[in-house]
Design an enzyme around this catalytic site. Structure first.
Site, short mmCIF file in Angstrom:
data_model
loop_
_atom_site.label_atom_id
_atom_site.label_comp_id
_atom_site.label_asym_id
_atom_site.label_seq_id
_atom_site.Cartn_x
_atom_site.Cartn_y
_atom_site.Cartn_z
N ASP A 1 1.04 -1.22 -0.04
CA ASP A 1 0.13 0.03 0.15
C ASP A 1 1.01 1.38 0.12
O ASP A 1 1.87 1.26 0.97
CB ASP A 1 -0.78 -0.17 1.11
CG ASP A 1 -2.03 0.93 1.55
OD1 ASP A 1 -2.53 1.57 0.31
OD2 ASP A 1 -2.31 1.35 2.55
N HIS A 2 0.73 2.17 -1.03
CA HIS A 2 1.36 3.33 -1.20
C HIS A 2 3.02 3.42 -1.05
O HIS A 2 3.62 3.98 -0.22
CB HIS A 2 1.29 4.32 0.14
CG HIS A 2 -0.45 4.83 0.21
ND1 HIS A 2 -0.82 5.69 -0.70
CD2 HIS A 2 -1.56 4.24 0.93
CE1 HIS A 2 -2.01 5.89 -0.67
NE2 HIS A 2 -2.51 5.35 0.41
N GLU B 1 -1.54 6.04 -8.85
CA GLU B 1 -2.55 6.94 -8.27
C GLU B 1 -2.20 8.23 -9.07
O GLU B 1 -1.36 8.84 -9.46
CB GLU B 1 -2.17 7.29 -6.95
CG GLU B 1 -3.51 8.32 -6.27
CD GLU B 1 -3.22 8.32 -4.83
OE1 GLU B 1 -3.24 7.33 -4.38
OE2 GLU B 1 -3.81 9.42 -4.26
N HIS C 1 -9.04 4.98 -2.33
CA HIS C 1 -8.59 4.99 -0.92
C HIS C 1 -9.10 5.90 -0.03
O HIS C 1 -10.28 6.42 -0.53
CB HIS C 1 -7.01 5.69 -1.17
CG HIS C 1 -6.01 4.84 -1.68
ND1 HIS C 1 -5.00 4.31 -1.16
CD2 HIS C 1 -5.82 4.22 -3.10
CE1 HIS C 1 -4.24 3.65 -1.95
NE2 HIS C 1 -4.97 3.51 -3.04
N ASN D 1 -10.38 0.72 -0.33
CA ASN D 1 -9.31 0.62 1.05
C ASN D 1 -9.99 1.12 2.19
O ASN D 1 -10.25 2.08 2.37
CB ASN D 1 -8.17 1.59 0.62
CG ASN D 1 -7.31 0.99 -0.43
OD1 ASN D 1 -7.75 0.01 -1.03
ND2 ASN D 1 -6.00 1.61 -0.73
N GLY E 1 -7.57 8.75 7.01
CA GLY E 1 -7.69 8.64 8.58
C GLY E 1 -9.34 8.90 8.83
O GLY E 1 -10.16 8.55 8.32
N SER F 1 -8.90 2.71 8.66
CA SER F 1 -9.11 3.59 9.86
C SER F 1 -10.39 2.75 10.67
O SER F 1 -10.50 2.63 11.77
CB SER F 1 -9.69 4.87 9.52
OG SER F 1 -8.89 5.61 8.89
#
Ligand code: G3H
Ligand code: 13P
Ligand code: ZN
Length: 333
Positions: free
Chosen positions: A94-95, A146, A234, A277, A191, A280
């Protein structure tokens, strides 16, 4: 060099093709520890849902990359033990923020990687993404890229402002990079504080924040430009208010935490959005369960007695997402 195929993992290619055609999305859940992984696998096995296990750079630093890779390998066997005969499990970075990080994941058995060069100028994003694609495709590892920038702050992922994806760029980007899927920015963010109170209205009955809608017009434009191309969202946690309430009632402090309403994600899952995704919400489920035990049983000090309830709560959450939000249940019988 370890191939993910030897570990019983799959890449995202077939999974995404079926999801786009079938009007559902594959859950991409982050994991950093054993309880999260157990809950993800239990929920996926019970619902026979394909699943993407996501490892961030922060997770690699926290838990150790080798250990996480072996845990994912173990997850395939665990899924079979739970009666899921043909588990469809992806191990995804991821990322990823550099070629070296992506290469290292490909080399150690990941079946999919994300190169997130979205903060770089357009041409640099293309060049770096293409470099990762050229390497990963030699090993049949799929690559997510992305375009556009999400707002929000996470440990390793931060951006002050969001910039919606520009639909006029997507054909050029996808063609020149050869990426297998594209994460776009349509108003989601990372978040538990996805919107500032001034961006929202307030429900007069509950006093809760009501967020602005996602930019579905941008999504539909992108779909028109790239028909059938796998799109990723995301920052798609919904920040369930019942968890926020439990956390706040047991000594926590999460004022005005707000996420993406689940009906909007359900709507997105019916389109070319085929990967959603969620991280959180799992953190909130875990924190709510742990805080409750600590508050109600101050004498408890056996980690199994608070991480066990946390695991149960996360499993409930994952099952709910799979069945009621993404619609991926039964798609990996
Ligand atoms: O997109 C970010 C994920 O929620 C991972 O977060 O970098 O804190 O592990 P992290
Ligand atoms: P959330 O913070 O909304 O769960 O998003 C997670 C994510 O996008 C991981 O890449
Ligand atoms: Zn993300």
């Amino acid at each position: 060099m370890v191939s993910y195929k030897e570990l019983g993992l799959v890449n995202t290619r077939e999974m995404f093709k079926k999801a786009v055609a079938g009007g559902y999305a594959i859950p991409a859940f982050n994991f950093n520890n054993m309880e999260q992984l157990q809950a993800i696998i239990q929920a996926s096995a019970e619902t026979k849902s394909p699943v993407i296990l996501q490892v961030s750079k922060g997770a690699r630093n926290y838990a150790n990359q080798t250990l996480l890779r072996y845990m994912a390998e173990g997850a395939v066997e665990y899924a079979k033990e739970l009666g899921w005969e043909h588990p469809q499990i992806v191990l995804h970075l991821d990322h990823g923020d550099s070629f070296e990080l992506c290469k290292s994941c490909v080399d150690m058995g990941f079946s999919s990687v994300m190169i997130d060069a979205s903060a770089l100028p357009y041409e640099e994003n293309i060049a770096l993404t293409k470099k990762v694609v050229d390497y990963a495709h030699q090993y049949d590892v799929t690559v997510e890229a992305e375009l556009g920038v999400l707002a929000g702050v996470e440990d390793e992922v931060s951006a002050e402002e969001s910039h919606y994806t520009r639909p006029e760029e997507v054909i050029d980007f996808a063609t020149r990079t050869g990426c297998d899927s594209l994460a776009i920015s349509i108003g989601t963010s990372h978040g538990a504080y996805k919107f500032k109170p001034e961006q929202c209205t307030r429900d007069p009955k509950t006093g809760r924040l009501v967020p602005p809608p996602l930019a579905f017009d941008v999504l539909h434009e992108v779909e028109k430009k790239l028909p059938g191309f796998p799109i990723v969202l995301h920052g798609s946690s919904s920040v369930p208010q019942e968890y926020v309430d439990i956390i706040n009632a047991h000594g926590g402090k999460l004022p005005d935490a707000v996420g993406i309403p689940e009906e909007q994600l359900r709507e997105a899952a019916k389109s070319a959005v085929c990967k959603i995704n969620i991280d959180s919400d799992s953190r909130l489920a875990m924190t709510a369960a742990v805080r409750k035990v600590f508050d109600e049983k101050p004498g408890e000090f056996d980690p199994r007695k608070y991480l066990g309830p946390a695991r149960d709560e996360m499993k409930k959450l994952y099952m709910h997402k799979i069945i009621n939000v993404l619609g991926s249940d039964g798609k990996a019988e």
